[in-house]
Motif scaffolding. Structure first.
Motif, PDB file in Angstrom:
ATOM      1  N   HIS A   1       0.695  -1.157  -0.054  1.00 47.63           N
ATOM      2  CA  HIS A   1      -0.100   0.327  -0.134  1.00 47.63           C
ATOM      3  C   HIS A   1       0.813   1.234   0.003  1.00 47.63           C
ATOM      4  O   HIS A   1       0.416   2.195   0.705  1.00 47.63           O
ATOM      5  CB  HIS A   1      -0.955  -0.203   1.125  1.00 47.63           C
ATOM      6  N   HIS A   2       1.948   1.310  -0.690  1.00 43.74           N
ATOM      7  CA  HIS A   2       2.775   2.434  -0.804  1.00 43.74           C
ATOM      8  C   HIS A   2       2.039   3.435  -1.752  1.00 43.74           C
ATOM      9  O   HIS A   2       1.347   2.976  -2.725  1.00 43.74           O
ATOM     10  CB  HIS A   2       4.007   2.153  -1.260  1.00 43.74           C
TER      11      HIS A   2
ATOM     12  N   SER B   1      -6.078  -4.722  -7.914  1.00 50.73           N
ATOM     13  CA  SER B   1      -6.394  -3.948  -8.920  1.00 50.73           C
ATOM     14  C   SER B   1      -6.806  -2.291  -8.310  1.00 50.73           C
ATOM     15  O   SER B   1      -6.673  -1.378  -8.962  1.00 50.73           O
ATOM     16  CB  SER B   1      -7.623  -4.239  -9.715  1.00 50.73           C
ATOM     17  N   GLN B   2      -7.187  -2.356  -7.053  1.00 49.73           N
ATOM     18  CA  GLN B   2      -7.675  -1.110  -6.679  1.00 49.73           C
ATOM     19  C   GLN B   2      -6.355   0.024  -6.307  1.00 49.73           C
ATOM     20  O   GLN B   2      -6.649   1.177  -6.343  1.00 49.73           O
ATOM     21  CB  GLN B   2      -8.220  -1.343  -5.096  1.00 49.73           C
ATOM     22  N   HIS B   3      -5.225  -0.639  -6.144  1.00 51.28           N
ATOM     23  CA  HIS B   3      -4.211   0.286  -6.131  1.00 51.28           C
ATOM     24  C   HIS B   3      -3.505   0.518  -7.239  1.00 51.28           C
ATOM     25  O   HIS B   3      -2.325   1.131  -7.313  1.00 51.28           O
ATOM     26  CB  HIS B   3      -3.178  -0.487  -4.989  1.00 51.28           C
ATOM     27  N   SER B   4      -3.966   0.025  -8.533  1.00 49.56           N
ATOM     28  CA  SER B   4      -3.363   0.042  -9.716  1.00 49.56           C
ATOM     29  C   SER B   4      -3.570   1.479 -10.352  1.00 49.56           C
ATOM     30  O   SER B   4      -4.637   2.271 -10.012  1.00 49.56           O
ATOM     31  CB  SER B   4      -3.716  -0.825 -10.894  1.00 49.56           C
ATOM     32  N   LEU B   5      -2.546   1.986 -11.301  1.00 46.70           N
ATOM     33  CA  LEU B   5      -2.810   3.116 -11.973  1.00 46.70           C
ATOM     34  C   LEU B   5      -3.826   3.083 -12.799  1.00 46.70           C
ATOM     35  O   LEU B   5      -4.397   4.207 -12.920  1.00 46.70           O
ATOM     36  CB  LEU B   5      -1.514   3.323 -12.915  1.00 46.70           C
TER      37      LEU B   5
ATOM     38  N   THR C   1       5.788   4.566  -5.838  1.00 41.51           N
ATOM     39  CA  THR C   1       6.080   3.234  -6.393  1.00 41.51           C
ATOM     40  C   THR C   1       6.770   3.412  -8.028  1.00 41.51           C
ATOM     41  O   THR C   1       7.701   2.733  -8.297  1.00 41.51           O
ATOM     42  CB  THR C   1       4.685   2.510  -6.525  1.00 41.51           C
ATOM     43  N   LEU C   2       6.141   4.361  -8.630  1.00 42.64           N
ATOM     44  CA  LEU C   2       6.509   4.472  -9.929  1.00 42.64           C
ATOM     45  C   LEU C   2       8.252   5.106  -9.827  1.00 42.64           C
ATOM     46  O   LEU C   2       9.037   4.692 -10.907  1.00 42.64           O
ATOM     47  CB  LEU C   2       5.885   5.420 -10.822  1.00 42.64           C
TER      48      LEU C   2
END
Length: 270
Positions: free
Chosen positions: A53-54, A113-117, A59-60
């Protein structure tokens, strides 16, 4: 139609990989095999950071830096320890396999998927296909603008000169080794970032997902150069993006033809 849209969407996303490969193979004339290690490295770093959950931007950034460090190892081996170019990349990607496995803690890891771009709330009002294409178009547009801006700077011109004619560049006072190293570092940073984005798109990261990605990148470059020619640097980048999309469409066509032939063979047997 959805299948074609999805294929174009993937072509746009994977064109980011081709842009990274373009820096080393076309600009620097450097056959960098590190790509097959830095790509899954980016996926592994992205997966583990999103699982914890960062922040997505952090993250990128960390993913890009991880790829840069991988490229730096190859650059040092080649420029300062005089290891042959292909061998330098192979040594790095071989070491990265263990590192990627260590980061993931297992062979593969799913991404929520909820934390995806691709699930950011800003685009929540769009359909899935339109959202994915729009996000990938924005990513590619930003990458192209940054690359064009970079290569029209003094450093960018030095990078082009070092790739075209290292001897001449050295005589003009350009630090060829340092310039070459920075180019390799930036290329692998971009490739690792692509690995992180592909992992988010697919919903998982795998230590083996880097196998064959160099061929994908080179294929897109070669196809694009045949479809769109031009001396302007921007036209070359556009040709790479176009080549990546066409490459994916060719794969789709082959799969459809194979499926059709298999179905016909099944009917003939019956």
């Amino acid at each position: 139609m959805t299948l074609i849209t999805s294929t174009i969407d993937q072509g746009l996303l994977w064109s980011l990989l081709s842009l990274g490969v373009f820096i080393t193979f076309r600009i620097l004339k450097f056959p960098d095999m590190t790509v097959e290690g830095s790509f899954p490295l980016g996926a592994a770093v992205t997966a583990i950071m999103l699982q914890n959950h960062h922040n997505l931007l952090l993250t990128l950034l960390v993913t890009f830096i991880g790829g840069c460090l991988a490229g730096l190892v190859t650059a040092i081996l080649y420029n300062y320890f005089h290891v042959q170019s292909l061998l330098a990349g192979i040594l790095t990607l071989t070491g990265l396999y263990s590192i990627n496995l260590r980061i993931l803690g297992q062979a593969n890891l799913s991404i929520d998927s909820q934390h995806s771009l691709y699930e950011i709330p800003f685009f929540s009002g769009l359909s899935t296909d339109n959202r994915l294409i729009l996000i990938n178009l924005v990513i590619i547009l930003v990458a192209v603008v940054l690359l064009v801006g970079l290569l029209y700077t003094e450093f960018g011109q030095s990078l082009l000169a070092a790739g075209d004619n290292p001897t001449m560049a050295l005589s003009q006072g350009i630090a060829v080794k340092r310039t070459n190293s920075i180019g390799i570092v930036l290329s692998n940073g971009l490739i690792a970032l692509t690995g992180g984005l592909v992992a988010q798109y697919n919903g998982f990261a795998d230590v083996n997902m880097g196998i064959g990605v160099m061929v994908i990148g080179l294929s897109a470059i070669i196809i694009g150069e045949r479809l769109l020619t031009g001396r302007h640097f921007l036209s070359k980048l556009i040709s790479i993006i176009l080549g990546s999309v066409v490459y994916r469409l060719i794969l789709l066509l082959v799969c459809l033809l194979y499926t059709s032939d298999a179905a016909d063979d099944g009917e003939s047997v019956d």
